[in-house]
Design a protein around this motif. Structure first.
Motif, mmCIF file in Angstrom:
data_model
loop_
_atom_site.group_PDB
_atom_site.id
_atom_site.type_symbol
_atom_site.label_atom_id
_atom_site.label_comp_id
_atom_site.label_asym_id
_atom_site.label_seq_id
_atom_site.Cartn_x
_atom_site.Cartn_y
_atom_site.Cartn_z
ATOM 1 N N GLU A 603 0.814 -1.222 0.000
ATOM 2 C CA GLU A 603 0.000 0.000 0.000
ATOM 3 C C GLU A 603 0.845 1.269 0.000
ATOM 4 O OE1 GLU A 603 0.348 -1.506 4.256
ATOM 5 O OE2 GLU A 603 -0.011 -2.324 2.244
ATOM 6 N N TRP A 604 2.146 1.149 0.292
ATOM 7 C CA TRP A 604 3.030 2.317 0.328
ATOM 8 C C TRP A 604 3.914 2.410 -0.914
ATOM 9 C CZ3 TRP A 604 1.916 5.842 3.805
ATOM 10 C CH2 TRP A 604 1.284 5.448 4.984
ATOM 11 N N GLN A 605 3.588 1.680 -1.953
ATOM 12 C CA GLN A 605 4.437 1.635 -3.141
ATOM 13 C C GLN A 605 4.624 3.018 -3.766
ATOM 14 O OE1 GLN A 605 6.172 -1.037 -4.461
ATOM 15 N NE2 GLN A 605 7.078 0.578 -5.725
ATOM 16 N N ASN A 606 3.535 3.798 -3.857
ATOM 17 C CA ASN A 606 3.631 5.135 -4.459
ATOM 18 C C ASN A 606 4.568 6.046 -3.673
ATOM 19 O OD1 ASN A 606 1.843 4.535 -6.532
ATOM 20 N ND2 ASN A 606 0.053 5.153 -5.349
ATOM 21 N N VAL A 607 4.516 5.966 -2.361
ATOM 22 C CA VAL A 607 5.356 6.814 -1.525
ATOM 23 C C VAL A 607 6.821 6.407 -1.672
ATOM 24 C CG1 VAL A 607 5.855 7.549 0.831
ATOM 25 C CG2 VAL A 607 3.473 7.243 0.079
ATOM 26 N N ARG A 608 7.087 5.085 -1.650
ATOM 27 C CA ARG A 608 8.479 4.629 -1.796
ATOM 28 C C ARG A 608 9.026 5.021 -3.164
ATOM 29 N NH1 ARG A 608 6.440 -0.172 0.481
ATOM 30 N NH2 ARG A 608 6.602 -1.219 -1.545
ATOM 31 N N THR A 609 8.189 4.952 -4.199
ATOM 32 C CA THR A 609 8.622 5.355 -5.540
ATOM 33 C C THR A 609 9.012 6.829 -5.556
ATOM 34 O OG1 THR A 609 7.183 3.701 -6.571
ATOM 35 C CG2 THR A 609 7.925 5.538 -7.950
ATOM 36 N N ALA A 610 8.218 7.667 -4.895
ATOM 37 C CA ALA A 610 8.529 9.098 -4.853
ATOM 38 C C ALA A 610 9.834 9.355 -4.104
ATOM 39 C CB ALA A 610 7.376 9.851 -4.191
ATOM 40 N N LEU A 611 10.049 8.654 -3.009
ATOM 41 C CA LEU A 611 11.294 8.833 -2.240
ATOM 42 C C LEU A 611 12.505 8.394 -3.060
ATOM 43 C CD1 LEU A 611 10.085 7.596 1.266
ATOM 44 C CD2 LEU A 611 10.644 9.946 0.614
ATOM 45 N N ASN A 612 12.377 7.278 -3.747
ATOM 46 C CA ASN A 612 13.496 6.782 -4.570
ATOM 47 C C ASN A 612 13.793 7.730 -5.718
ATOM 48 O OD1 ASN A 612 13.743 4.522 -2.929
ATOM 49 N ND2 ASN A 612 12.357 3.292 -4.201
ATOM 50 N N ARG A 613 12.744 8.254 -6.340
ATOM 51 C CA ARG A 613 12.955 9.164 -7.456
ATOM 52 C C ARG A 613 13.623 10.450 -6.979
ATOM 53 N NH1 ARG A 613 7.856 9.963 -11.087
ATOM 54 N NH2 ARG A 613 8.391 7.770 -11.485
ATOM 55 N N ALA A 614 13.208 10.948 -5.832
ATOM 56 C CA ALA A 614 13.827 12.159 -5.279
ATOM 57 C C ALA A 614 15.303 11.930 -4.988
ATOM 58 C CB ALA A 614 13.089 12.585 -4.006
ATOM 59 N N GLU A 615 15.650 10.732 -4.505
ATOM 60 C CA GLU A 615 17.052 10.437 -4.206
ATOM 61 C C GLU A 615 17.876 10.404 -5.487
ATOM 62 O OE1 GLU A 615 19.690 7.073 -1.821
ATOM 63 O OE2 GLU A 615 17.517 6.862 -2.035
ATOM 64 N N LYS A 616 17.313 9.819 -6.565
ATOM 65 C CA LYS A 616 18.040 9.756 -7.829
ATOM 66 C C LYS A 616 18.245 11.143 -8.415
ATOM 67 C CE LYS A 616 16.481 5.103 -9.151
ATOM 68 N NZ LYS A 616 15.709 4.307 -10.138
ATOM 69 N N LEU A 617 17.266 12.032 -8.211
ATOM 70 C CA LEU A 617 17.361 13.378 -8.777
ATOM 71 C C LEU A 617 18.065 14.347 -7.834
ATOM 72 C CD1 LEU A 617 13.759 13.695 -10.303
ATOM 73 C CD2 LEU A 617 15.896 13.222 -11.519
ATOM 74 N N SER A 618 18.560 13.808 -6.702
ATOM 75 C CA SER A 618 19.277 14.632 -5.717
ATOM 76 C C SER A 618 18.382 15.760 -5.185
ATOM 77 C CB SER A 618 20.561 15.209 -6.319
ATOM 78 O OG SER A 618 21.454 14.175 -6.693
ATOM 79 N N ILE A 619 17.123 15.429 -4.973
ATOM 80 C CA ILE A 619 16.180 16.393 -4.399
ATOM 81 C C ILE A 619 16.081 16.125 -2.906
ATOM 82 C CG2 ILE A 619 13.774 17.165 -4.353
ATOM 83 C CD1 ILE A 619 13.619 16.479 -7.320
ATOM 84 N N LYS A 620 16.239 17.179 -2.129
ATOM 85 C CA LYS A 620 16.221 17.027 -0.680
ATOM 86 C C LYS A 620 15.150 17.941 -0.084
ATOM 87 C CE LYS A 620 21.083 15.744 -0.294
ATOM 88 N NZ LYS A 620 21.235 15.550 -1.747
ATOM 89 N N ASP A 621 14.737 17.568 1.119
ATOM 90 C CA ASP A 621 13.757 18.395 1.838
ATOM 91 C C ASP A 621 14.505 19.365 2.752
ATOM 92 O OD1 ASP A 621 14.456 15.938 3.283
ATOM 93 O OD2 ASP A 621 13.160 16.736 4.872
ATOM 94 N N HIS A 622 14.140 20.621 2.689
ATOM 95 C CA HIS A 622 14.735 21.659 3.524
ATOM 96 C C HIS A 622 13.619 22.272 4.378
ATOM 97 C CE1 HIS A 622 18.698 21.807 1.447
ATOM 98 N NE2 HIS A 622 17.980 21.343 0.410
#
Length: 832
Positions: A603-622
């Motif tokens: 049920e958390w597949q969409n969230v994990r996909t978003a986190l993985n994609r952000a890591e690949k694109l070097s996007i961080k939360d500030h």
């Protein structure tokens, strides 16, 4: 197609028969008896009338007439009127009390009211009363007494709000007909209403041993309601006497002579025009016999009805206007009677004195009694408009009056009226334009096209504009806060003591504040369309929330506002439901138990996909407070927000939806998704939730993403918030999605008119703001749901509440945008 329509009509007809068998049976019986006896057109013939009619002569007739008189009528119009009264009075009684009790109330109410009528007429005849003795010597038929008694008795079975209203309206209506029309049937209806109300009260309190119950409203609100009703009845009564023609014999029937403008007869117009055909034609088209003259006749009624509504709201302006009008009517009536009595050509006999006592004295006393009632209760009408509202009303009224008077004087001289009339006539004609009530002296009619047009229509234009401005003035309120900055600061202090997940929104613009007397709790609210719409529930220490909710009701009553608690939790049930409030589900709040969230499982597949994609694109939360953000990030947030707003056909929403300005609060946290190049992909803001001075939760508010940003940025930002807040608070709220859940049933199964209005508003805004899709997005985080309700008390206020909600969410709506939104609301399908 026709067969389907016929089938549908049959189904509805059978349903109505099943719901109201007694009521429809009585109506059918009334018409069948009338048809069989040949009474439908002109009533029963003389021989039949002596047997079935209620005799008011010395010989009262057979005893059964007190029952049979209710099943006949005097004419076809009377049969229609009786049918309507049975459908309303007995119909409500049957729905509330059941068919057998309703039938008993109708039959015994008819008989008892008939006996009361006979007693009153006998007493008046014995004491030579001009009114009651005039009613003697005739036979009376009609279902008026029984229908009024059934309706009055049924009020005992209603809830407090409707019990009070129906009793007040029933007594007011029957009393108005009795005093202004005054025929025997109106007296019987009044007697039936009183008997029915007393019988209902006796059964409820003495037989069933049930308390009548609290009215659930302050004496202030009750007094305003009753005074407004009295003024409204006095306004409609004179119009009723004109509509009933020669039937009126009531003590107040002559009030219409001094309150309503009377159109001159054809002969009077010919005499005033010296039999000039063009002048007579002009007067019938635009003059004193035109449609404009008819409107001018109704304006005093409309003016007093507007004042009655203002009195119900506690408005000081309505109090002043009503007081002036009543004193004016009493003065004019006194002058007219004094002129008649002192006329040397008039000789008063005993009968003349009796008629003066019957009609002239009540005509003077009625406005004086209303004026005295207003003066006694003057401290209960203290709600003032804004100073700007008073200035606009006063300035516009004076300008219109001055322009109309100046134009009329010019036209009057130019068109040669000085050769036919005097300056005294000019003054009288000006009062005809500027004063909606009849003047106490006779004036000549003007001659000429322009002066006649202004004389016939000028008063209509001026007073209709004034009525609209007065109604608009009733929507304005004088600023209550003596120190808005101090109130805002105290609200922030109370929010640290405690509040709900939406309480921080109380600090936003356009809110007013009310605090308990000890200032330990309060409420934020907005006033729209006469409705005090709260921003969620009370804030401050939780133990004071009930006191704040109930105190706010008294505050609204004092201001003549309709209280409505919006987006509140069920914690208000205990405080509001026993006071006659109802609740309607308006949103589902999504709560995340972040202590237990691990983002594992399908049920958390969409969230994990978003986190993985952000890591690949070097996007961080500030994480920042707005004031601490680098200037470049703040500039990009403004750019993203403007891009989002520009894409909408309507302006940015408010009320419980924050914008860029709300991010600037020093205690609001912002989470920004930024890549290595410094490009902002999305942002969320989080409002603090305090309990006893400690942050106990956070609430999601502002959500924006760049259109070219990476897919899944919002899932990334919310997942980042879960990780960021996990060590500090047990849960966070993704807030509710406003207007996304309208149309759902409440706990009591109420599908109200407001429910439908909010559903229409939500559907119209959905293509532009995506509330339902937002709610579906939030459901990806497996939240717990908590229902947010709207609490309201008065079902008749639902249209006003629906409009208030729309105005709160869209305060900057232009006329063109309002028209577009209305078209979208009534469209069968939302626009793409």
């Amino acid at each position: 197609m026709s067969a389907a329509v016929g089938y549908t009509g049959t189904v509805y007809g059978l349903a109505a028969i099943r719901r109201l068998p007694l009521t429809l049976g009585l109506v059918l019986f009334l018409w069948v008896v009338g048809a069989v006896t040949g009474s439908l057109i002109a009533g029963p013939n003389e021989a039949l009338l002596e047997q079935v009619g209620l005799g008011l002569a010395l010989d009262a007739g057979p005893g059964w007439s007190i029952f049979t008189s209710s099943f006949f009528a005097s004419s076809l119009l009377d049969y229609l009127a009786c049918s309507v009264l049975i459908l309303v009075g007995v119909g409500i009684a049957e729905r509330t009390m059941g068919p057998w009790l309703a039938l008993a109330a109708f039959i015994f109410g008819s008989a008892l009211s008939a006996l009361v009528l006979m007693g009153l007429v006998a007493f008046g005849t014995d004491n030579s009363d001009q009114w009651l003795s005039f009613l003697g010597g005739e036979y009376v038929v009609g279902a008026y007494g029984g229908a009024a008694a059934a309706l009055g008795c049924s009020t005992a079975a209603l809830e407090a709000l409707w019990r009070r209203r129906l009793r007040t309206w029933l007594l007011a209506a029957t009393l108005m007909f009795a005093l202004f029309v005054g025929v025997a049937q109106t007296l019987q209806a009044l007697a039936g209403a009183v008997i029915g109300i007393l019988a209902g009260w006796a059964v409820q309190t003495l037989v069933l041993r049930r308390r009548a119950g609290s009215l659930h409203s302050s004496s202030l609100r009750e007094t305003r309601f009753l005074v407004g009703t009295v003024v409204g009845v006095f306004a409609l009564g004179p119009l009723l006497t004109q509509l009933t023609g020669t039937l009126e014999v009531g003590p107040l029937s002559v009030v219409s002579e001094v309150m309503l403008q009377a159109s001159p007869s054809v002969d009077e117009v010919k005499e005033a025009c010296d039999n000039d055909k063009s002048c007579v034609t002009l007067q019938s088209v635009v003059g004193v016999q035109s449609f404009g003259a008819t409107i001018l006749t109704v304006i005093p009624v409309l003016l007093l009805l507007v004042c009655a509504e203002g009195l119900r709201r506690g408005r000081r302006l309505a109090y002043r206007l009503t007081l002036v009008i009543q004193l004016y009517l009493a003065f004019v009536t006194s002058v007219a009677i004094l002129q008649y009595v002192t006329d040397p050509e008039v000789t008063l006999g005993n009968d003349d004195v009796g008629y003066l006592l019957l009609y002239a004295v009540p005509a003077i006393l009625a406005p004086l009694i209303i004026a005295a009632l207003l003066l006694v209760n003057r401290h209960k009408f203290r709600v003032e408009s804004s100073d700007a509202g008073y200035r606009v009303l006063g300035r516009t009224t004076l300008i219109m009056a001055a322009v109309a008077a100046a134009l009329y004087v010019v036209f009057w001289f130019v068109e040669g009226n000085p050769n036919r009339s005097s300056l005294w006539d000019l003054a009288g004609q000006l009062t005809h334009i500027l004063v909606p009530f009849p003047v106490p002296f006779v004036v000549e009619l003007p001659q000429g096209l322009l002066s006649t047009v202004l004389y016939g229509l000028g008063g209509d234009v001026i007073w209709l504009c004034i009525l609209v401005m007065v109604l608009n003035n009733f929507q304005r309120f004088r600023t209550l806060a003596k120190d808005p900055a101090a109130d805002l600061g105290h609200t922030r202090e109370l929010l640290h003591d405690g509040g709900g997940t939406l309480s921080w929104m109380a600090l936003w613009d356009n809110n007013q504040y009310w605090f308990t007397p000890d200032r330990r709790a309060g409420l934020a609210y907005q006033v729209h369309n006469g409705v005090a719409l709260t921003v969620a529930g009370p804030f401050g220490a939780r133990q004071h929330h009930t006191e704040a909710a109930t105190g706010f009701l008294a505050h609204c009553a004092a201001l003549g506002l309709t209280p409505c608690f919006y987006s509140a939790t069920s914690e208000l049930d205990e405080a509001l439901l026993p006071r006659g409030f109802r609740k309607l589900e308006v949103a589902e709040e999504t709560l995340l138990n972040i202590q237990a969230m691990t983002f594992k499982g399908k049920e958390w597949q969409n969230v994990r996909t978003a986190l993985n994609r952000a890591e690949k694109l070097s996007i961080k939360d500030h994480w920042y407070h707005y004031a601490e953000m680098p200037p470049g990030i703040r500039a990009q947030l403004a750019e993203i927000s403007e891009e989002w707003v520009a894409d909408k056909a309507l302006p940015e929403m408010g009320f419980t939806l924050g914008g860029l300005d709300e991010l600037k609060d020093p205690e609001v946290m912002c989470c920004v998704a930024v890549d290595d190049d410094g490009l902002v992909h999305g942002v969320t803001s989080w409002l603090p939730v305090f309990t006893d001075g400690v942050v106990s939760g956070w609430t999601l508010d502002f959500m924006r993403r760049r259109t070219t940003g990476f897919k899944g940025v919002m899932e990334f930002l919310i997942a980042s918030a879960v990780t960021h807040f996990k060590d500090d608070v047990p849960h966070i709220s993704l807030s509710g999605s406003p207007l996304a859940n309208t149309g759902a049933a409440t706990d009591d199964g109420d599908h109200s008119a407001l429910d439908r209005v909010l559903a229409m508003l939500g559907n119209a805004l959905e293509p532009m703001y995506g509330f339902k899709s937002l709610a579906a997005f939030k459901s990806r985080f497996q939240p717990e749901h908590r229902t947010l309700y709207m609490y309201y008390r008065d079902p008749l206020a639902l249209p006003s509440i629906g409009l208030a909600v729309g105005l709160a969410y869209l305060p900057g709506l232009s006329r063109a945008q309002s028209a577009g939104l209305l078209r979208q609301m009534v469209a069968r399908e939302p626009a793409a």
